[in-house]
Design an enzyme around this catalytic site. Sequence first.
Site, PDB file in Angstrom:
ATOM      1  N   GLU A 163       0.835  -1.195   0.000  1.00 10.08           N
ATOM      2  CA  GLU A 163       0.000   0.000   0.000  1.00 10.08           C
ATOM      3  C   GLU A 163       0.878   1.256   0.000  1.00 10.08           C
ATOM      4  O   GLU A 163       0.636   2.204  -0.757  1.00 10.08           O
ATOM      5  CB  GLU A 163      -0.890  -0.035   1.252  1.00 10.08           C
TER       6      GLU A 163
HETATM    7  N1  LIG Z   1     -13.833  14.783   5.596  1.00  9.27           N
HETATM    8  C1  LIG Z   1     -13.872  13.773   4.773  1.00  9.27           C
HETATM    9  N2  LIG Z   1     -13.483  12.580   5.235  1.00  9.27           N
HETATM   10  C2  LIG Z   1     -13.532  11.553   4.398  1.00  9.27           C
HETATM   11  C3  LIG Z   1     -13.935  11.679   3.050  1.00  9.27           C
HETATM   12  N3  LIG Z   1     -13.859  10.464   2.467  1.00  9.27           N
HETATM   13  C4  LIG Z   1     -13.427   9.640   3.428  1.00  9.27           C
HETATM   14  N4  LIG Z   1     -13.235  10.277   4.592  1.00  9.27           N
HETATM   15  C5  LIG Z   1     -12.761   9.754   5.876  1.00  9.27           C
HETATM   16  O1  LIG Z   1     -11.341   9.838   5.868  1.00  9.27           O
HETATM   17  C6  LIG Z   1     -10.759   8.672   6.421  1.00  9.27           C
HETATM   18  C7  LIG Z   1      -9.881   8.033   5.386  1.00  9.27           C
HETATM   19  O2  LIG Z   1     -10.666   7.715   4.274  1.00  9.27           O
HETATM   20  P1  LIG Z   1     -10.062   6.771   3.148  1.00  9.27           P
HETATM   21  O3  LIG Z   1      -8.770   7.307   2.725  1.00  9.27           O
HETATM   22  O4  LIG Z   1     -11.124   6.538   2.158  1.00  9.27           O
HETATM   23  O5  LIG Z   1      -9.801   5.471   4.032  1.00  9.27           O
HETATM   24  P2  LIG Z   1      -9.939   3.937   3.608  1.00  9.27           P
HETATM   25  O6  LIG Z   1      -9.247   3.745   2.320  1.00  9.27           O
HETATM   26  O7  LIG Z   1     -11.351   3.548   3.670  1.00  9.27           O
HETATM   27  O8  LIG Z   1      -9.170   3.241   4.804  1.00  9.27           O
HETATM   28  P3  LIG Z   1      -7.824   2.333   4.792  1.00  9.27           P
HETATM   29  O9  LIG Z   1      -8.263   0.936   4.477  1.00  9.27           O
HETATM   30  O10 LIG Z   1      -7.267   2.472   6.158  1.00  9.27           O
HETATM   31  O11 LIG Z   1      -6.923   2.915   3.769  1.00  9.27           O
HETATM   32  C8  LIG Z   1     -11.918   7.818   6.873  1.00  9.27           C
HETATM   33  O12 LIG Z   1     -12.100   8.109   8.235  1.00  9.27           O
HETATM   34  C9  LIG Z   1     -13.112   8.300   6.075  1.00  9.27           C
HETATM   35  O13 LIG Z   1     -14.308   8.156   6.791  1.00  9.27           O
HETATM   36  C10 LIG Z   1     -14.317  12.953   2.588  1.00  9.27           C
HETATM   37  O14 LIG Z   1     -14.678  13.167   1.435  1.00  9.27           O
HETATM   38  N5  LIG Z   1     -14.276  13.970   3.513  1.00  9.27           N
HETATM   39 CA   LIG Z   2      -7.007   3.809   1.736  1.00  9.67          CA
END
Ligand SMILES: Nc1nc2c(ncn2[C@@H]2O[C@H](COP(=O)(O)OP(=O)(O)OP(=O)(O)O)[C@@H](O)[C@H]2O)c(=O)[nH]1
Ligand SMILES: [Ca+2]
Length: 494
Positions: A163
């Site tokens: 990753e």
């Molecule tokens: N403020 C905000 N938070 C977001 C948004 N999209 C996702 N998040 C939050 O940001 C954090 C990281 O989101 P992602 O990068 O999508 O995480 P992920 O890929 O589901 O998680 P990993 O498996 O750990 O990589 C999470 O707590 C989400 O709930 C957005 O558009 N705005």
């Molecule tokens: Ca991610």
Amino acid sequence: MEQEGPLFILGVFFVLGIVALTVVAVLQNKPLPENLKYGIVLDAGSSHTSVYIYRWPAEKENDTGVVQQVEECKVEGNGISSYHEKPVEAGLSLQACMNKARDIIPVSKHKETPVYLGATAGMRLLRLTNSRVADEVLASVENTLRSSPFDFQGARIITGQEEGAYGWITINYLLGNFIHSSPWFNIMPNSKEGTSGALDLGGASTQITFVSDENIESQDNSLRFRLYGKSYNVYTHSFLCYGKDQALRLQLANTMTGQNITLLDPCFNSGYMRNVSTADLYSSPCVSGLRILTAPQTIQIQGTGNYQLCKNKVQTIFNVSHCSYSRCSFNGIFQPGLQGEFGAFSAFYFVMDFLKLTKEKVSLDSVKDTVERHCSKPWAEVKRESGRIKEKYLSEYCFSGVYILSLLDLYGFNSSSWEDITFLGKIHGSDAGWTLGYMLNLTNMIPAELPPSPPLSHGGYVGLMVFFSVFLLFILLTCWLTFRKPKCLQKGII
Ligand SMILES: Nc1nc2c(ncn2[C@@H]2O[C@H](COP(=O)(O)OP(=O)(O)OP(=O)(O)O)[C@@H](O)[C@H]2O)c(=O)[nH]1
Ligand SMILES: [Ca+2]
């Protein structure tokens, strides 16, 4: 006139010859009609799944920066690991986005379009809790993808190391750093040298990856790449449980007491309240070891909105007391000194973007001030100002801002190196994240050595042909006029 006749005919043939030569050269070398290829990657993250569709011209496969993201489809609902009680539904949840991909990609390309699914920290945690259920969830998504018209290439849980590595490859590919870093480009004046480190903050894990000149003391954190004719010595680490959602759980679990039903929390704005089921809180393997058996079934978090107290609380989730290497970030994990520029994406970007801190370089002190001011705002005011944002996101910006500052501080960012961080959402229209790097690697689109390329582009070649033809014509015309002049003058024409 008897002398001019053959000369004129010769001249006409010469001109026709040059024109014919130019036409043949241009037609023969005209670029083939663009043959577009497509690829699909599903990022099955802990908080949600996104389906990315990429497109690139087949002829330029090995160039850098040619793959473009044409679509990101966000799957409705939570990440696939949230289907642990009904694994069959995990696959169904992907159907709408796969239908969208079917509409976007031309039917003639469906069979040759590869589809990859990579699951990250949510599924790593589910595998730790119950590996059989994790396999069932993967089997369910595999079923859906196999039944799509595309060329299914596999659904798997990628490692934290992958990753980090693929995130680093993605941003440097999109920024054009691999070709700039090649020996050929380095001799060009003003070319930007070096690569950018990658900082990814997900919901359940976070990754730091950068090129280091130092000795990487632990093998698990060391990657060696040869890309476009250059070798890279890369440091990477993925902290499971230190994505922003799991970090929030850790922080809550650390302050839970035996009996209290209410929990005053400085990391939420004052006036904010949230009910948390302790069974849900402790269901994560990140916090299961912190379980307090006498805890009530439900607790109510009440925000008090205090930056300094929040910072103190957040710091309790990092262990900085032991390190068996020359230097560690936290939890005894080796990390060499920071080096070069960094691109920070995912939640690093979401949070900084909300706080309006991404557009220009802002000093570390100003960032701290902004987070502090945000934390001290009453919840009613936060809602009034940004009511359209999802409540989960909006309520967590204070915690997330403080968490990001603490994490980056432990990585070693200070007032001066803070300026080296750029918060990135998209780069030239493609999202910063691990998916593009994953696809580039699996489709062998990143060569180890610089691919041989003709010295001239097609445009340059045609331009030169036309230029020399016009030049020859000009010489011929000049000679002809010079040769004719005395005769013309004799006859009084000119
Ligand atoms: N403020 C905000 N938070 C977001 C948004 N999209 C996702 N998040 C939050 O940001 C954090 C990281 O989101 P992602 O990068 O999508 O995480 P992920 O890929 O589901 O998680 P990993 O498996 O750990 O990589 C999470 O707590 C989400 O709930 C957005 O558009 N705005
Ligand atoms: Ca991610």
